[in-house]
Design a protein around this motif. Sequence first.
Motif, PDB file in Angstrom:
ATOM      1  N   GLN A 156      46.870  67.487  52.445  1.00 34.13           N
ATOM      2  CA  GLN A 156      46.888  66.847  51.244  1.00 34.13           C
ATOM      3  C   GLN A 156      47.483  67.711  50.157  1.00 34.13           C
ATOM      4  O   GLN A 156      47.482  69.073  50.240  1.00 34.13           O
TER       5      GLN A 156
ATOM      6  N   ASN B 116      50.771  69.542  51.090  1.00 31.55           N
ATOM      7  CA  ASN B 116      50.350  69.264  52.364  1.00 31.55           C
ATOM      8  C   ASN B 116      49.623  70.374  52.947  1.00 31.55           C
ATOM      9  O   ASN B 116      49.711  71.190  53.589  1.00 31.55           O
TER      10      ASN B 116
ATOM     11  N   ALA C 244      44.961  57.203  59.683  1.00 30.99           N
ATOM     12  CA  ALA C 244      44.583  57.071  58.449  1.00 30.99           C
ATOM     13  C   ALA C 244      45.634  56.080  57.614  1.00 30.99           C
ATOM     14  O   ALA C 244      46.261  56.507  56.596  1.00 30.99           O
ATOM     15  N   LYS C 245      45.769  54.964  58.085  1.00 29.45           N
ATOM     16  CA  LYS C 245      46.929  53.888  57.756  1.00 29.45           C
ATOM     17  C   LYS C 245      46.384  53.528  56.391  1.00 29.45           C
ATOM     18  O   LYS C 245      46.067  52.145  56.342  1.00 29.45           O
TER      19      LYS C 245
ATOM     20  N   LYS D  41      46.966  62.816  55.124  1.00 28.22           N
ATOM     21  CA  LYS D  41      46.879  62.610  56.578  1.00 28.22           C
ATOM     22  C   LYS D  41      45.692  63.342  57.045  1.00 28.22           C
ATOM     23  O   LYS D  41      45.411  64.467  56.359  1.00 28.22           O
TER      24      LYS D  41
END
Lengths: 307, 390
Positions: free
Chosen positions: B354, B379, B335-336, B345
């Motif tokens: 997230q 996160n 996921a760049k 991510k």
Amino acid sequence: MTFYLFLEQTLNAFQLGVMLFLMAAGLTLVFGIMNMINLAHGSFYMIGAYVAAYVSDATGSFFIGVAVALPVAAAVGMAVEIIALRRLYKRDHLDQVLATFGLILFFNELTSIIWGPQALFVAIPPVFSGSVELIPGAPYPIYRLVIIGAGLIVALLMRTLIVKTRTGMLIRAGASNREMVSALGIDIDRLYTIIFGLGALLAGLAGAFAGPILATEIGMGENILILTFVVIIVGGIGSIRGALIGALLVGLVDTYGRAFLPQFLRMIFEDPSVADGVGASISSMSIYILMAVVLIFRPRGLFQAYG
Amino acid sequence: MRILKKTLLGAIATMAAITTPALSADSVKIGMITTLSGGGSALGRDIRDGFKLAVDMRGGMLGEKKVDLIISDDARKVGNAKQIANRMLKRDKVDIMTGIVWSNLALAVVPTVTKAGKFYLSPNAGPSKLAGKGCHKNYFNVAWQNDNLHEAAGQYVNDKAHRNVYIMAPNYPAGKDALAGFKRFYKGKIAGEVYTKLGQVDYAAELANLRATKPDAVYFFLPGGMGINFVKQYAQAGLTKTTPLFGPAFSFDEGILKAVGDTAIGVFNTSQWNKDIKNAANVDFVANFKKTYGRFPSLYASQGFDTALLIDSAIRAVDGDMSKQDDFRKALKAAKFQSVRGPFKFGPNHHPIQDIYVREVYKDGDNITNRIVGKVFTNHGDVYAADCKM
């Protein structure tokens, strides 16, 4: 469950029933008299709602909005009849379904082009905002009472039209024997166009009324159309009286099912989430069960059309 | 009625068959099945427009490779979605599929796609079944697992010290996930738990029952037109003054707010994205979306946009060679890309990890919209990841 809650739910049921009646009255005439399945009936409902929303936003008056929406819906209905549907009366039902389904797509896309894909906002007219406490502890929105009242008035007017006027007489005659009516020198094409316009007008009225309480969005007609077909099948195709009784019945069964079935099932099942799940599933089927039961005992619906 | 339905389906299939573009060898083929007509079409349009915006901003390319985007309408019907998926896989031979809004449709289509060895990237639906035991190496969710926003709402309502909450959702997989997610973090009493029909328009019966149970707050998940109907009728029943409403972002997206007017002002809802998030990608996205389509993006549009960005990053990583399946998958997993929502991510089950925020509905000039007022989770992943074995 208290008695007051029951009363309130009955009012809700009537209000839903009245909305359905406005839709069903037009559809049942077209279906019963012209033997024509018109799936695009929901589109007239949507057009009524959008025009009313747009005009009332532009003028600041909900009543002007409704007043403009009615003739527009009727005009669109008559135009559709003259341009497209007239050619389909003699054709198979499947052809009619296909053609009018195409009209749904056409009108949905047209609405999206004119007003954009997002739903429109319609405010409740200030006179009817607020609520009255008819039933202790349950303030009921005035606007919903207005809908009930207006629907019943329309039902009365329809009855007068059908029973007392010459046009009504022709409508009844057309329903029982169209060849004979035209043999007697009645312009049957014009009669059909008028009936179609009347049906579209009623659908437009339902749509305009729906604006303040429901979402004025693309495809809003399809949701209510399915219910409307159930209503006219239960009530008897072609019968205005059947449409009224059928609409109220469907309104009652649907509302009571949603309101009381889950609570009732909680007494049977121990796990409340199972009861809620089962209740939700059965209540969403309830009107179709009603339809099946009616069809078993009265295959042609509760009231047969005139003749 | 039966014949009628069959004919309708036939009609839809015919309509869909006409809209197939020509094949071209030097491009990546992406099949998008989404809801573009009937109830809920505003959501599908937003996803499509968000996705297309990302492609258009790159000159019709993703990862320097020309995009052949095939879009088809499912009209929110499972049968249609499945039929279209089969056609896209067998005849159009797409490389990647995406677009589905509704969880019940995703549950029917995603396994078909992954079984055919293709990739499915969900821009919305994240049913629990596909996040746990049913996870698959070729299935990625770019939005959220269904429970996530509802978990945050449960936490928030709990923090606000509401102890008797009435909860509502439509009767379909995402509705069940929603209320399960809410209850996972909300610790008080449940005044009532109600599942309504998907696409229901009138909520008068439910509202009367709700009032009778006297809850001190209401949590509801009703996306699209259902939310518009409910919020309006809730206010008209006079409940707004006595009982505060809470929801996930789906119950208060841009489209719904525009249609319900002032009645929603002051309501709190949870979201992984909002248009006031300050990062370069988001500022750029919001401005371009507004310029191109003349309206503000919703979270659905942001998810569609992010899905395209993820594909862009992964195609770039394999230099446009879609036959390198393993490398492509690795690049997706990495996921760049700069997500418009900020840090993003994938967890072990290919679902997002997230931040989730709480937003307040407020009036910004003439416009009713959301602003972020706090962060609920940082996160945040999902509970089903533990059951996923890839």
